[in-house]
Design a protein around this motif. Sequence first.
Motif, PDB file in Angstrom:
ATOM      1  N   PRO A  12      34.446  33.974 -71.015  1.00 26.38           N
ATOM      2  CA  PRO A  12      34.696  35.423 -71.067  1.00 26.38           C
ATOM      3  C   PRO A  12      34.766  35.966 -72.487  1.00 26.38           C
ATOM      4  O   PRO A  12      34.398  37.115 -72.731  1.00 26.38           O
ATOM      5  CB  PRO A  12      36.037  35.579 -70.333  1.00 26.38           C
ATOM      6  N   GLY A  15      31.272  36.571 -73.427  1.00 24.62           N
ATOM      7  CA  GLY A  15      30.806  37.768 -72.733  1.00 24.62           C
ATOM      8  C   GLY A  15      31.289  39.026 -73.421  1.00 24.62           C
ATOM      9  O   GLY A  15      30.521  39.986 -73.611  1.00 24.62           O
ATOM     10  N   GLY A  34      28.971  40.447 -67.805  1.00 25.94           N
ATOM     11  CA  GLY A  34      30.426  40.375 -67.774  1.00 25.94           C
ATOM     12  C   GLY A  34      30.942  39.706 -66.508  1.00 25.94           C
ATOM     13  O   GLY A  34      31.851  38.865 -66.550  1.00 25.94           O
ATOM     14  N   ALA A  37      30.160  35.946 -66.587  1.00 26.57           N
ATOM     15  CA  ALA A  37      31.069  35.212 -67.470  1.00 26.57           C
ATOM     16  C   ALA A  37      32.389  34.924 -66.768  1.00 26.57           C
ATOM     17  O   ALA A  37      32.940  33.818 -66.873  1.00 26.57           O
ATOM     18  CB  ALA A  37      31.305  36.016 -68.751  1.00 26.57           C
ATOM     19  N   ALA A  38      32.909  35.914 -66.023  1.00 29.04           N
ATOM     20  CA  ALA A  38      34.162  35.717 -65.296  1.00 29.04           C
ATOM     21  C   ALA A  38      34.005  34.688 -64.182  1.00 29.04           C
ATOM     22  O   ALA A  38      34.859  33.798 -64.004  1.00 29.04           O
ATOM     23  CB  ALA A  38      34.645  37.053 -64.722  1.00 29.04           C
ATOM     24  N   SER A  99      37.628  37.630 -61.298  1.00 25.96           N
ATOM     25  CA  SER A  99      36.211  37.689 -60.925  1.00 25.96           C
ATOM     26  C   SER A  99      35.985  38.692 -59.805  1.00 25.96           C
ATOM     27  O   SER A  99      35.007  39.460 -59.821  1.00 25.96           O
ATOM     28  CB  SER A  99      35.730  36.300 -60.486  1.00 25.96           C
ATOM     29  N   HIS A 102      36.014  42.070 -61.255  1.00 27.94           N
ATOM     30  CA  HIS A 102      34.747  42.341 -61.947  1.00 27.94           C
ATOM     31  C   HIS A 102      33.671  42.770 -60.952  1.00 27.94           C
ATOM     32  O   HIS A 102      32.931  43.735 -61.195  1.00 27.94           O
ATOM     33  CB  HIS A 102      34.281  41.085 -62.692  1.00 27.94           C
ATOM     34  N   ASN A 123      36.321  41.354 -69.935  1.00 20.64           N
ATOM     35  CA  ASN A 123      36.139  39.973 -70.386  1.00 20.64           C
ATOM     36  C   ASN A 123      37.138  39.611 -71.477  1.00 20.64           C
ATOM     37  O   ASN A 123      37.700  38.509 -71.489  1.00 20.64           O
ATOM     38  CB  ASN A 123      34.714  39.776 -70.906  1.00 20.64           C
TER      39      ASN A 123
END
Length: 626
Positions: A12, A15, A34, A37-38, A99, A102, A123
Amino acid sequence: MTVPVWLVIALPLMGAAVLLLSGRRSDRWGHLLGTLAAVASFACAAVLFVDMLGRDAETRTTHESLFSWVPVGELRVDFGLQLDQLSMCFVLLITGVGSLIHIYSIGYMKEDAGRRKFFGYLNLFLAAMLLLVLADNYLGLYMGWEGVGLASYLLIGFWSHKPSAATAAKKAFVVNRVGDIGLAIALMVMFTAVGSVSFGAVFDAAPVLTEGTLTAIGLMLLLAACGKSAQVPLQSWLGDAMEGPTPVSALIHAATMVTAGVYLIVRSGPVFDLAPHAQTAVVVVGAVTLLFGAVIGCAKDDIKKALAASTMSQIGYMVLAAGLGPVGYAFAIMHLLTHGFFKAGLFLGAGSVMHAMDDEVNMRRYGGLRKALPITFVTFGLGYLAIIGIPPLAGFFSKDGIIEVALGAGGVKGVILGGATILGAGITAFYMTRVMLMTFFGPKRWNPQIHPHESPAVMTVPMILLAVGSVTAGAALAIGGTLEHWLAPVVGSGEIHHVLPVWVVTVIVLSVVAVGIIIAYRMYGSRPVPEAVPAGSALTVAARQDLYGDVFNEKVLMGPGAVITAGLVEIDDEAVDGAGSGLGAVVGRVSDGLRRLQTGFARSYALSMLAGTVLVVATILAVNLW
């Protein structure tokens, strides 16, 4: 083969760096990066969790020392990470729920011009919180602590074109700085007393430190926890923080910022266990805050602020449990984990309602939305049942466990704490039932120009998954003492002293909850909800004003602080600057006088020499004559 622990933070963080430094070029795909990445960070956490399960309880802790960070004089601090059973709970919560938030944000922020930047901040928030819970020393924790504060400032004030959002971000930043001073002082005391700020060194030295030193460290850590976890007296920022986009509220309240204070107290258990006065202060703060937040929640018409007050109250339960020592640590963490599911679900549900109602937040203008928003209604409803503690949903197991631990404190202490936790459960049932009734039941009270509609799948799927967690997480963690056994090697364990049979406590709590539901139904379900806010009692008026938390800060802290600052400025102007100015004036006058003696005219010097000669001769004659 497992993955390195640092990768959980690095993904993260990378990101955030890409999204915030690449500029407009990443607008089209920034939200996807983003989110990826999570999710990738969560996947790494899951791999580490499976690896940890495959090892014995005594060998589950993993240490990684990345580089020498602070080699200054006697202070040697490595940038090190520690993954154990306690930090693993937080890593899974942060990356898992983070996540889902996100993914939800992809739909919620679809039309926002700053979506790429928003995901960069999300992130950054995850990376900072992961560093906070994975650091193996207090200085690394402090770095993550400050990173969380920065990210929250950026996200709360994301819509800074609104004065209310900019003010809320500044308020959160300033209030949290007060708590951060406590953590900084605690680090200084640790280094002075122990010569190190690593967890291992501080905890090993704790038994030989004086009780006064341990109490000082404990109280400063508590001050820090009050700031991040919005506990009395540093709670005033949390309600205003709802000015940020709703996914931010879910992230702050469920997976990141407000859980940091609970983590700090539980992680520092070896210090608090040997500092009974600091431990008592933790219990008092938790008990006061759980009632404080619950009362505020009863009077809020803004759906997000009602949920924010609820968070304050629920974190109070966790802090109270953590203040009761090893017997309460596991239940504090259990409630933190179950709360992460149902509170994230409730906030995302509130965002779904706002999405359908053109960003309207006033529940007095809702009503009858259960038919227009069926998925939101069911998922929000399950979160509602979980938070008020209806069996067998998640909140029932974790909250009732805290109530039993509080009652088991024994004597007058047990009566007071047990009474506070049971009363808090009843008030929680009241204000959450009020939210449900005003939002989803009764006649339609919204503007006819608004046409409510269910949110898209990218928003409803995370809500469904969180609802599943709200139903199942409590039983999974509680039955058979799963979480207690998991955490015991790190935080210890204790035996609950049952003053009453468990089933009796359950009946009492559910009876109080039922009373709260009935009162809420009589007030908001069986009669029309007026769009205008009624006058209300003195307590209601106070609750609408957050029990005058801001007034208290202004009168007790800001007012005297302004007077002291004005006095210091006057001292600086009159004494410090005056002394400098006065000295300059004296030198100037002396210089003016000397300048008259150094005219450059020979006749003046000759006259001076003659006058001097006459004076000397006269003096000699006078002495001889005498």
